[in-house]
Design a protein around this motif. Sequence first.
Motif, PDB file in Angstrom:
ATOM      1  N   VAL A 259       0.807  -0.968   0.074  1.00 40.73           N
ATOM      2  CA  VAL A 259       0.013  -0.173   0.108  1.00 40.73           C
ATOM      3  C   VAL A 259       0.818   1.190  -0.027  1.00 40.73           C
ATOM      4  O   VAL A 259       1.670   1.665   0.964  1.00 40.73           O
ATOM      5  N   CYS A 260       0.767   2.040  -1.031  1.00 40.36           N
ATOM      6  CA  CYS A 260       1.551   3.045  -1.211  1.00 40.36           C
ATOM      7  C   CYS A 260       1.007   4.416  -0.603  1.00 40.36           C
ATOM      8  O   CYS A 260      -0.424   4.416  -0.482  1.00 40.36           O
ATOM      9  N   ASP A 261       1.637   5.534  -0.462  1.00 40.96           N
ATOM     10  CA  ASP A 261       0.969   6.735   0.292  1.00 40.96           C
ATOM     11  C   ASP A 261       0.093   7.576  -0.766  1.00 40.96           C
ATOM     12  O   ASP A 261      -0.672   8.618  -0.187  1.00 40.96           O
ATOM     13  N   ASP A 262       0.010   7.170  -1.983  1.00 41.39           N
ATOM     14  CA  ASP A 262      -1.039   7.794  -2.870  1.00 41.39           C
ATOM     15  C   ASP A 262      -2.264   7.027  -3.034  1.00 41.39           C
ATOM     16  O   ASP A 262      -3.221   7.235  -3.903  1.00 41.39           O
ATOM     17  N   THR A 412      -1.474   1.730  -5.691  1.00 33.35           N
ATOM     18  CA  THR A 412      -0.794   3.313  -6.053  1.00 33.35           C
ATOM     19  C   THR A 412      -1.563   3.727  -7.216  1.00 33.35           C
ATOM     20  O   THR A 412      -2.100   2.900  -8.075  1.00 33.35           O
ATOM     21  N   THR A 413      -1.570   5.016  -7.422  1.00 38.19           N
ATOM     22  CA  THR A 413      -2.056   5.682  -8.513  1.00 38.19           C
ATOM     23  C   THR A 413      -0.919   6.297  -9.461  1.00 38.19           C
ATOM     24  O   THR A 413      -0.882   7.083 -10.327  1.00 38.19           O
ATOM     25  N   ASN A 414       0.512   5.827  -8.973  1.00 38.50           N
ATOM     26  CA  ASN A 414       1.581   6.440  -9.614  1.00 38.50           C
ATOM     27  C   ASN A 414       2.025   5.113 -10.625  1.00 38.50           C
ATOM     28  O   ASN A 414       2.443   4.244 -10.165  1.00 38.50           O
ATOM     29  N   MET A 415       1.951   5.724 -11.788  1.00 33.04           N
ATOM     30  CA  MET A 415       2.369   4.925 -13.031  1.00 33.04           C
ATOM     31  C   MET A 415       3.742   4.345 -13.077  1.00 33.04           C
ATOM     32  O   MET A 415       3.950   2.996 -13.455  1.00 33.04           O
ATOM     33  N   GLN A 416       4.441   4.928 -12.737  1.00 33.45           N
ATOM     34  CA  GLN A 416       6.137   4.747 -12.400  1.00 33.45           C
ATOM     35  C   GLN A 416       6.178   3.403 -11.480  1.00 33.45           C
ATOM     36  O   GLN A 416       6.768   2.260 -11.661  1.00 33.45           O
ATOM     37  N   ALA A 418       3.570   1.632 -10.531  1.00 27.78           N
ATOM     38  CA  ALA A 418       2.875   0.305 -11.130  1.00 27.78           C
ATOM     39  C   ALA A 418       3.707  -0.410 -12.186  1.00 27.78           C
ATOM     40  O   ALA A 418       3.728  -1.841 -12.231  1.00 27.78           O
ATOM     41  N   MET A 419       4.267   0.311 -12.938  1.00 22.69           N
ATOM     42  CA  MET A 419       5.213  -0.229 -13.899  1.00 22.69           C
ATOM     43  C   MET A 419       6.367  -0.905 -13.412  1.00 22.69           C
ATOM     44  O   MET A 419       6.801  -2.080 -13.779  1.00 22.69           O
ATOM     45  N   LEU A 420       6.915  -0.461 -12.211  1.00 24.24           N
ATOM     46  CA  LEU A 420       8.003  -1.056 -11.579  1.00 24.24           C
ATOM     47  C   LEU A 420       7.482  -2.428 -10.906  1.00 24.24           C
ATOM     48  O   LEU A 420       8.337  -3.545 -11.158  1.00 24.24           O
ATOM     49  N   ALA A 421       6.372  -2.230 -10.399  1.00 25.40           N
ATOM     50  CA  ALA A 421       5.631  -3.609  -9.797  1.00 25.40           C
ATOM     51  C   ALA A 421       5.505  -4.751 -10.758  1.00 25.40           C
ATOM     52  O   ALA A 421       5.822  -6.033 -10.491  1.00 25.40           O
ATOM     53  N   MET A 422       4.931  -4.197 -11.934  1.00 27.42           N
ATOM     54  CA  MET A 422       4.686  -5.457 -13.031  1.00 27.42           C
ATOM     55  C   MET A 422       6.086  -5.929 -13.548  1.00 27.42           C
ATOM     56  O   MET A 422       6.094  -7.038 -13.818  1.00 27.42           O
TER      57      MET A 422
END
Length: 475
Positions: A259-262, A412-416, A418-422
């Motif tokens: 769970v991220c802060d955004d 998260t709503t941060n695309m970077q 999300a991409m790193l997680a993927m």
Amino acid sequence: MNDANRPYPLLINGEWIETSESFPVLDKFSGETFAHVCKADEVLANRAIKLSEEALEAGAPPPYARAEVLYSAARLIEGYRDRMVEAMVSEAGFTTMDAGTEVSRAKLTLELSAETAKHFAGHVVPFGAHPGSENRIGFTVRDPIGVVCAITPFNSPLNTVLHKVGPSFAAGNPTVLKPSSLTPVTANIMGELLVEAGMPAGFLQIIHGSGGLGEVLLKNQTVAFYTFTGSTRVGRIIQSHAGLRRTQMELGSIASTIVCDDSDLSVAVPKIANAGLRKAGQVCTSVQRLYVQDSIYDQVLKELVEVAKTIVAGDPRNPETKCGPLISLDAAKRGEEWIKSAVAAGAKLHCGGTRNGSVIDPAILTDMPETEQAWCKEAFAPLIVLRRFSDFEEAIKGANDTPFGLAAGVFTTNMQRAMLAMKCLRFGTVQINETSSARADLMPFGGVKESGFGKEGPSYAANEMSIERLIVLNP
């Protein structure tokens, strides 16, 4: 078809067979005997396999006929709903809501399997792309792989069973099913449903027994494919017997959610509580490790504890109950011991953890030592362990740091991010803005590392349970 004074029978070659030996099935909340089920011996198990082979040699029904059986079962399942719910509440300890959801999902799985049967085919090979082969015509065909042995778990006694039986039949295979001896009654009711729907004799055998029966099934070389959901330990045993025969394994797990802060906590926290604590935490993708970013850690902990305290644990027949019993008294005692051991080692218990019979109140823990079993082994109990992080890559590294890799979730709503997680989370499924435990029955589902290999999801599983052959027409 069963009365209280007779044991549930075996299904062999379209007939319900009673045996002289039976075993009790316990109500998981009361501990009292709920039913008796007939026990198959080695002779009956091998006979079931032989009859399956003979049924396949005689010819599988054509795809449209297989689809119609599965569609018919989907149409008929509502008439079986009450019995299925009653059985799962008793033998699996499901709440009435969870049991009802299981039936609804099973209907969809049958429909998806029917669609798979209708569209089950190979593909055209583009020989025109190869110089000198442009006049060739090539295509693949998919044939049944042979007798499928399905060994299924207690924590999804209907839908997981159909995720094996449905795709197997869609691909034209006969299936020998050995359901968990802890939850065999639901499988029998499912068998009644499929027989009424027109399942051909020999294409579904249901046999019951303990680990010794599993050994018989593994030794029989007629079995062409094993599909198994359960522990990594048993998965290793099955694989060692399978040799060059193909298998699909859905095994152990320690599932993480980050769970991220955004994140939108009004969405994330209720989802996490449900995914970690429903079915008493006895789901292979249950949120066990929860990584929370520093700046929102205290808020998430507070809100999660508040939600967990509202979850009623107890009798699954009580409409207010959201967390029923564990599958056995021993399983509940183990969960209680793991929580007590963690607290003694320095972990902080914020709520729950109290055991009453086979029921454990939903537990939220923090400050967990990494050597404790509640952190480094699959809990299969209603507990969530929080750990804070400051750097997102640190959370990914922590989630990856287990022998398993079934499913993970990231909010998260941060695309970077999300991409790193993927890219970096080494799990068979990575959910963005969902928990590790979200699943749709049509998706490919399976793990990596010690969580197994191969895919569930009707169309994907049917491919696993088939042989692909290439046909080439040369001028």
